[in-house]
Each structure stands twice: as C-alpha cells, then as structure tokens.
Design a protein around this motif. Structure first.
Motif, PDB file in Angstrom:
ATOM      1  N   GLU A 133       0.830  -1.205   0.000  1.00 22.14           N
ATOM      2  CA  GLU A 133       0.000   0.000   0.000  1.00 22.14           C
ATOM      3  C   GLU A 133       0.863   1.253   0.000  1.00 22.14           C
ATOM      4  N   LYS A 135       0.274   5.470   0.761  1.00 18.18           N
ATOM      5  CA  LYS A 135      -0.664   6.458   1.291  1.00 18.18           C
ATOM      6  C   LYS A 135      -0.123   7.871   1.110  1.00 18.18           C
ATOM      7  N   GLU A 136      -1.058   8.803   1.027  1.00 14.44           N
ATOM      8  CA  GLU A 136      -0.721  10.229   1.006  1.00 14.44           C
ATOM      9  C   GLU A 136      -1.872  10.959   1.690  1.00 14.44           C
ATOM     10  N   GLY A 137      -1.738  11.193   2.979  1.00 13.29           N
ATOM     11  CA  GLY A 137      -2.857  11.743   3.749  1.00 13.29           C
ATOM     12  C   GLY A 137      -3.973  10.721   3.826  1.00 13.29           C
ATOM     13  N   HIS A 138      -5.188  11.127   3.459  1.00 17.90           N
ATOM     14  CA  HIS A 138      -6.319  10.208   3.469  1.00 17.90           C
ATOM     15  C   HIS A 138      -6.415   9.395   2.183  1.00 17.90           C
ATOM     16  N   LYS A 139      -5.581   9.712   1.194  1.00 19.11           N
ATOM     17  CA  LYS A 139      -5.604   9.020  -0.092  1.00 19.11           C
ATOM     18  C   LYS A 139      -4.731   7.761  -0.019  1.00 19.11           C
ATOM     19  N   PHE A 140      -5.150   6.721  -0.727  1.00 20.33           N
ATOM     20  CA  PHE A 140      -4.321   5.516  -0.767  1.00 20.33           C
ATOM     21  C   PHE A 140      -4.607   4.697  -2.014  1.00 20.33           C
ATOM     22  N   LYS A 156     -13.933  10.967  -4.234  1.00 25.58           N
ATOM     23  CA  LYS A 156     -14.759  11.920  -3.496  1.00 25.58           C
ATOM     24  C   LYS A 156     -14.305  13.326  -3.844  1.00 25.58           C
ATOM     25  N   GLU A 164     -19.322  11.655  -4.106  1.00 25.59           N
ATOM     26  CA  GLU A 164     -18.597  10.410  -3.834  1.00 25.59           C
ATOM     27  C   GLU A 164     -19.149   9.295  -4.716  1.00 25.59           C
ATOM     28  N   SER A 254      -8.504   1.540  -4.204  1.00 21.30           N
ATOM     29  CA  SER A 254      -8.064   2.931  -4.155  1.00 21.30           C
ATOM     30  C   SER A 254      -9.120   3.829  -3.540  1.00 21.30           C
ATOM     31  N   TYR A 255      -8.650   4.790  -2.775  1.00 17.75           N
ATOM     32  CA  TYR A 255      -9.491   5.905  -2.334  1.00 17.75           C
ATOM     33  C   TYR A 255      -8.786   7.189  -2.771  1.00 17.75           C
TER      34      TYR A 255
END
Length: 294
Positions: A133, A135-140, A156, A164, A254-255
């Motif tokens: 994984e 991550k970058e802040g809340h993004k992943f 989102k 969203e 992904s988010y």
C-alpha cells in the motif's frame, strides 16, 4: 498460453490533449519479450513503458528522459492491458499520445482492426503474494492477493456533480469494453485558465473531455454512465499498472488515487520481492486465469 502481439500495423490520427496539435499514431507488432515500446519518430528515440522511465505524473503519466518524452500514455496503455497484448510498438510524431474522445474506446477499435498474433513464447503474469500500500494523507492505493483481479475504486470530490462514487470492476476484456473503455476524462471549467497558463490542456474540448462547472455538466450529450467519473479513474489505473510489464493478478483498491500514487505503488511493488511473483502461464495456471483473458 502464449504471448501475443498485433497481427498487422494500424494507424490513426487524433488531437493531443495538452498541446492541441494533430498527432499521428501507428501501432505495430513486436517480437516476443519486447514489451510495450513507444517510439518518437520525430526524435528517433524509443522508450519502454516501465516505472523507471516515468518522469512526470502531474496531469498524466509521462515517460522519457532528458532527450524527450511521451505524455498521456495511460488511456492507450489501459486498452493494451485489457486486450492482453504483451508486445507492441507505438509510433508517434509528437510528445504525447492523442486523446481521441477522452476514453480508450478508439484505441480498442484500433486493436480490433489490427487483430492479434500468438508468439512462440509463454505469457507471464505478476501474482500479488502480500498486500502492498501507498498512502498520502487520506488518499491511498494498494494491491492485495486475489485469484480473480478486481478494481475497487472510490472517489470523493467537493462538487455537487461528482460527489462520492464507488465502482467495483471484475477484470476481463469483455467487462472492460462494456463497463470501462467508454468512460471519458474530466475536468473543471475553473481550472482551464490555470492549465492553459502552464501550456497544458490546449487540445481539451467538449469533444474529448467532460467539463464540469460548479453544479452542471457542460457537455450537451451528458454522461455515458451515471458514474462515468469513477469508471474513468479505473481506466487510468489499469493503464498505470500496465507499466509493470505484465498483467497483475491481485485486487487493486483505491481511495482518491492518482497517477502519482499509482506510480509510487508500482515502484513499491517492484522493490519488495516478497510481495509478488512472476508466473509463466503454463497449463498448470491457464485454467485458473483463462476467464480474465477471455
């Protein structure tokens, strides 16, 4: 199961999204174990599509070096992945791939016209063995083991039109053509001036981009899918993962992902030798994976 290439060369013309100029493109067969190669015929330089050659991910995935580059390769790469093509040369006379209609369906049509040719070499895949994984802040973005590859993507946006959206895509060529290939790239009207000040987005129009104002879509025909935005993000992710050189067998989740995070994920995967295995699709493996290549 064998590696495949094109049965014949095909050519097309389209506008470059960022420079706004007509671009000639030719797709050509390549011999086994060559991979995906971009050739700038105006510079007489070739670039193999692989993570080490990525030099920019700001607005698109860009490969190159100090001699030149090729931008906006992700839509074409996505179609190549969906068709299971292992070896292909993309000849361009400019520094970006044409945007066509903003999706990958035109490239799918070119690949259909070219047809496929089986080569005398076994096909290889990348099997994910453990979760990895970035991550970058809340993004992943992450990859996890799975026998049937799926992409579970959530976006989102602080925008009433998009909001969203989530889509779970089970990978096969048929599913790709029906669910993903026609999803177009999108952008916000308020960002147009900023992009053009950077000499980017000069070829963007309602013919190749979904343009969003504060609370409405400017394209008169509307959307092709009610969740076209997240589907296009899936299209992009498939293209970005194609730089790994082989079809990935694992779930991608992904988010709020991006070209940048996808690039970091490919690098992280290749750096962790325990996270994956390159498998030759011999008869022992063909049965388990044949649905994905159908």
């Amino acid at each position: 199961m064998k590696q495949i290439t094109l049965a014949k060369a095909v050519k097309g013309v389209g506008i470059g999204l960022h420079k706004g100029e007509p671009i000639e493109i030719m797709l050509e067969p390549l011999e086994a174990n060559s991979g995906i190669v971009f050739f700038r015929k105006d510079l007489n330089i070739s670039y193999k599509a692989e993570p080490n050659n990525v030099i920019n991910t700001q607005m698109a995935t860009v490969i190159g070096d100090n001699r030149g580059y090729v931008s906006t390769i992700e839509h074409l790469m996505s179609a190549i992945n969906a068709y299971g093509i292992d070896n292909i040369r993309i000849v361009l006379n400019a520094n970006e791939a044409p945007v066509m209609d903003g999706s990958s369906i035109s490239f799918c049509m070119m690949l259909d016209e070219a047809g496929i040719k089986e080569l005398d070499a076994p096909k290889k895949i990348i099997v994910i063995k453990k979760a990895i994984e970035v991550k970058e802040g809340h993004k992943f973005v992450k990859l996890i083991p799975s026998k049937i590859p799926k992409i579970n993507y959530t976006i989102k946006f602080d925008n009433a039109v998009i909001g969203e959206q989530n889509y779970c895509f089970e990978f096969s060529k048929k599913n790709y053509i029906e669910e993903i290939a026609r999803a177009r790239t999108f952008g916000f009207l308020k960002d147009v001036k900023a992009l053009r000040a950077m000499n980017l987005g000069l070829g963007g129009s309602l013919e190749n981009t979904i343009v969003i104002d504060d609370n409405r879509i400017l394209n008169p025909e509307g959307l092709r899918f009610k969740d076209e935005f997240v589907r296009h993000k899936i299209l992009d992710a498939i293209g970005d993962l194609t730089l790994l050189g082989s079809r990935v067998f694992g779930d991608y989740i992904s988010y709020a992902g991006s070209h940048h995070l996808n690039h970091l994920l490919t690098k992280a995967l290749l750096e962790d030798k325990d996270a994956y295995e390159v498998v030759t699709l011999s008869k022992n493996y063909e049965k388990a994976y044949e649905k994905v290549f159908a």
